[in-house]
Design a protein around this motif. Structure first.
Motif, mmCIF file in Angstrom:
data_model
loop_
_atom_site.group_PDB
_atom_site.id
_atom_site.type_symbol
_atom_site.label_atom_id
_atom_site.label_comp_id
_atom_site.label_asym_id
_atom_site.label_seq_id
_atom_site.Cartn_x
_atom_site.Cartn_y
_atom_site.Cartn_z
ATOM 1 N N ALA A 154 0.830 -1.207 0.000
ATOM 2 C CA ALA A 154 0.000 0.000 0.000
ATOM 3 C C ALA A 154 0.864 1.257 0.000
ATOM 4 N N SER A 155 2.013 1.215 0.702
ATOM 5 C CA SER A 155 2.889 2.388 0.727
ATOM 6 C C SER A 155 3.472 2.662 -0.655
ATOM 7 N N VAL A 156 3.778 1.600 -1.414
ATOM 8 C CA VAL A 156 4.301 1.774 -2.776
ATOM 9 C C VAL A 156 3.246 2.425 -3.669
ATOM 10 N N ILE A 157 2.022 1.922 -3.609
ATOM 11 C CA ILE A 157 0.948 2.458 -4.454
ATOM 12 C C ILE A 157 0.594 3.881 -4.028
ATOM 13 N N PHE A 158 0.643 4.147 -2.733
ATOM 14 C CA PHE A 158 0.377 5.500 -2.250
ATOM 15 C C PHE A 158 1.430 6.472 -2.777
ATOM 16 N N GLY A 159 2.692 6.032 -2.819
ATOM 17 C CA GLY A 159 3.745 6.864 -3.387
ATOM 18 C C GLY A 159 3.498 7.162 -4.848
ATOM 19 N N ALA A 160 3.017 6.149 -5.587
ATOM 20 C CA ALA A 160 2.692 6.357 -6.996
ATOM 21 C C ALA A 160 1.581 7.386 -7.162
ATOM 22 N N MET A 161 0.607 7.360 -6.273
ATOM 23 C CA MET A 161 -0.524 8.272 -6.360
ATOM 24 C C MET A 161 -0.126 9.705 -5.993
ATOM 25 N N VAL A 162 0.716 9.850 -4.973
ATOM 26 C CA VAL A 162 1.032 11.179 -4.445
ATOM 27 C C VAL A 162 2.087 11.903 -5.281
ATOM 28 N N LEU A 163 3.110 11.171 -5.725
ATOM 29 C CA LEU A 163 4.265 11.824 -6.330
ATOM 30 C C LEU A 163 4.166 12.014 -7.838
ATOM 31 N N GLN A 164 3.235 11.345 -8.490
ATOM 32 C CA GLN A 164 3.206 11.419 -9.944
ATOM 33 C C GLN A 164 2.927 12.835 -10.454
ATOM 34 N N TYR A 165 1.966 13.515 -9.866
ATOM 35 C CA TYR A 165 1.594 14.837 -10.381
ATOM 36 C C TYR A 165 2.699 15.874 -10.182
ATOM 37 N N PRO A 166 3.307 16.017 -8.972
ATOM 38 C CA PRO A 166 4.383 17.007 -8.841
ATOM 39 C C PRO A 166 5.577 16.715 -9.744
ATOM 40 N N VAL A 167 5.909 15.444 -9.943
ATOM 41 C CA VAL A 167 6.986 15.109 -10.869
ATOM 42 C C VAL A 167 6.610 15.539 -12.284
ATOM 43 N N GLY A 168 5.355 15.314 -12.655
ATOM 44 C CA GLY A 168 4.901 15.701 -13.981
ATOM 45 C C GLY A 168 4.948 17.194 -14.202
ATOM 46 N N ARG A 169 4.536 17.962 -13.206
ATOM 47 C CA ARG A 169 4.588 19.421 -13.337
ATOM 48 C C ARG A 169 6.034 19.892 -13.469
ATOM 49 N N LEU A 172 8.883 6.217 -1.728
ATOM 50 C CA LEU A 172 9.605 7.005 -2.721
ATOM 51 C C LEU A 172 9.887 6.185 -3.975
ATOM 52 N N LEU A 173 10.222 4.908 -3.791
ATOM 53 C CA LEU A 173 10.504 4.049 -4.931
ATOM 54 C C LEU A 173 9.263 3.872 -5.810
ATOM 55 N N GLY A 174 8.110 3.687 -5.177
ATOM 56 C CA GLY A 174 6.871 3.580 -5.936
ATOM 57 C C GLY A 174 6.576 4.847 -6.720
ATOM 58 N N GLY A 175 6.781 6.003 -6.080
ATOM 59 C CA GLY A 175 6.548 7.260 -6.774
ATOM 60 C C GLY A 175 7.451 7.433 -7.981
ATOM 61 N N ALA A 176 8.733 7.062 -7.848
ATOM 62 C CA ALA A 176 9.678 7.223 -8.948
ATOM 63 C C ALA A 176 9.389 6.241 -10.079
ATOM 64 N N ILE A 177 9.124 4.971 -9.747
ATOM 65 C CA ILE A 177 8.884 3.955 -10.778
ATOM 66 C C ILE A 177 7.651 4.290 -11.596
ATOM 67 N N PHE A 178 6.566 4.655 -10.936
ATOM 68 C CA PHE A 178 5.311 4.890 -11.635
ATOM 69 C C PHE A 178 5.294 6.221 -12.391
ATOM 70 N N ALA A 186 6.372 20.647 -25.696
ATOM 71 C CA ALA A 186 5.189 21.150 -26.374
ATOM 72 C C ALA A 186 3.935 20.457 -25.907
ATOM 73 N N ALA A 187 4.095 19.326 -25.232
ATOM 74 C CA ALA A 187 2.947 18.540 -24.784
ATOM 75 C C ALA A 187 2.917 18.527 -23.270
ATOM 76 N N PRO A 188 2.012 19.279 -22.642
ATOM 77 C CA PRO A 188 1.954 19.310 -21.190
ATOM 78 C C PRO A 188 1.772 17.920 -20.616
ATOM 79 N N PHE A 189 2.446 17.683 -19.486
ATOM 80 C CA PHE A 189 2.355 16.388 -18.817
ATOM 81 C C PHE A 189 0.920 16.105 -18.401
ATOM 82 N N ALA A 190 0.502 14.851 -18.582
ATOM 83 C CA ALA A 190 -0.788 14.394 -18.082
ATOM 84 C C ALA A 190 -0.565 13.073 -17.370
ATOM 85 N N PRO A 191 -0.945 12.983 -16.077
ATOM 86 C CA PRO A 191 -0.745 11.716 -15.374
ATOM 87 C C PRO A 191 -1.484 10.605 -16.078
#
Length: 431
Positions: free
Chosen positions: A242-257, A298-304, A385-390
């Motif tokens: 659950a911690s891995v999946i939570f990292g994927a959910m939380v960190l994806q958007y700030p990394v994308g921005r 953190l690993l989940g956030g980075a991988i996803f 030219a293509a804005p990030f989209a999760p």
């Protein structure tokens, strides 16, 4: 968001949330049960890979089926097949029988995600699709996290009841699909670009999507095996997952921005470096260290996050007429990476022990670092030219519909910039 749009997306979101809870603990439970039965790491990897092979095959063919019979009937058909496969898995244990059932599960599951993604993203115009996709990801990752947290409770129910519970959830997910909607969207099929064309168009995008598929599949299929071999109880395994999946959910958007403001290859290099260092940290830390849950987050956030950044980078340098087919092709490449991941990593775990998973992830990301750095040196930096989209790599139609107006406009601008090359005399200045 209008009441009409909410009415359109409520059914698929509820269906997704219910079905993903069962799928969340079932994937980990299958790995744990195989390990408890004394099945080798290599064979567990083969069984896990059969699920992703089913996903890949379904991703190629299901869109034409949905276009022919419609969303509601397609969803009901796929859910019925998944329910049968899960019940049969609980009724009889045989590793080859489970292998065929996991293939059937994956083949039908991609149909479920295909129906839901296309339904959601066709429910409104492109100005609202970002918000709808955010709701999709919250439902997907949130339900998956709940499923992992319920893993301990499910495992304590005995040999058969967890599979019955998952089948019940999958069956119940049909109810909002068939009861709530009044109108469903129409899907059109688009042929994906072949891998060689994609590799010529966007080498970094292809390698990023392929490597991301290997890493994501390893997390879902082999990470529970590592945790069980490390001596954790089933409930603790669920918490770590659950911690891995939570990292994927939380960190994806700030990394994308962040990737929207920098050369995306720098972001890809940084994410790969983070994955390699975090994998090395898991290898060096004691297995009972309380810091591991933070490392896994953190690993989940980075991988996803690698996959959507790689797709956005590919879209930056793709012409508008090829944009849809390019993204669909990248999804299939990602699916191939998922399919081969357990086949190549499980033998490493058999040879080196449970930590072989993180040696493999570390090596994978070191290779990706080298490739991205080489490509960055070979090709100058380009303006995104293509804005990030999760994005979640599940289906080609979902990716097709994630092509936004901004992405198309950016591709058109790139075409114009590439088409106009004016050579001025040395004594003249550009305006």
């Amino acid at each position: 968001m209008s009441a009409q749009v909410i009415a359109m997306i409520l059914a698929p979101l509820l269906g997704l949330f219910i079905v993903s809870i069962g799928n969340g603990f079932l994937s980990s439970l299958t790995t744990l049960r195989l390990d408890s039965a004394g099945i080798s790491e290599t064979m567990i990897g083969i069984v896990s890979s059969s699920y992703f092979i089913g996903l890949t095959v379904g991703a190629i063919f299901h869109d034409r089926l949905i276009a022919r019979i419609g969303h509601i009937r397609a969803y009901s058909s796929f859910a019925s097949l998944i329910t049968v496969s899960v019940l049969l898995q609980g009724m009889y244990f045989d590793v080859w029988f489970w292998l065929s059932l996991r293939f059937l599960y994956g083949w039908a599951a991609i149909g479920i995600y295909l129906v839901i993604e296309s339904w959601l993203l066709l429910a409104a115009d492109q100005k609202m699709r970002g918000r709808i996709l955010a709701l999709y990801m919250i439902a997907l990752y949130g339900s998956g996290m709940l499923g992992q947290l319920a893993l301990g409770t499910a495992d304590a129910m005995g040999a058969v009841i967890p599979f019955m519970a998952a089948a019940i959830l999958i069956s119940l997910s049909v109810l909002p699909i068939v009861i709530l909607p009044r109108v469903t969207p129409v899907v059109e099929r688009v042929e994906a670009l072949n891998p060689l064309d994609l590799l010529r168009m966007t080498p970094s995008g292809v390698i990023g999507c392929f490597g991301s598929g290997i890493a994501i599949a390893a997390v879902y299929s082999l990470f529970p095996l590592y945790l069980q071999r490390a001596g954790l109880e089933t409930s603790e395994i669920g918490t770590m997952m659950a911690s891995v999946i939570f990292g994927a959910m939380v960190l994806q958007y700030p990394v994308g921005r962040w990737s929207d403001r920098r050369d995306r290859r720098i972001v890809l290099i940084t994410l790969s470096v983070a994955c390699a260092l975090l994998s090395a940290l898991v290898i060096t830390l004691p297995q009972n260290s309380p810091f591991l849950i933070v490392v896994f987050f953190l690993l989940g956030g980075a991988i996803f996050a690698i996959y959507p950044v790689a797709v956005s980078f590919a879209a930056d340098s793709t012409s508008s007429d090829a944009l849809v087919r390019m993204i669909q092709g990248l999804l299939l490449i990602n699916s191939v990476g998922c399919a081969i991941s357990p086949l190549i990593i499980s033998p490493v775990m058999a040879l080196m022990g449970p930590l072989g998973l993180f040696w493999s992830l570390g090596l994978l990301n070191v290779l990706m670092i080298g490739f991205f750095m080489w490509r960055r040196g070979a090709r100058p930096e380009s303006t995104p030219a293509a804005p990030f989209a999760p994005a979640t790599p599940y289906s080609p139609v979902g990716a097709e519909l994630r092509v936004t107006d901004e992405m198309i406009q950016g591709a058109v601008e790139n075409e114009k910039n590439d088409a106009v090359h004016v050579v001025l005399p040395e004594n003249e200045q550009t305006i």
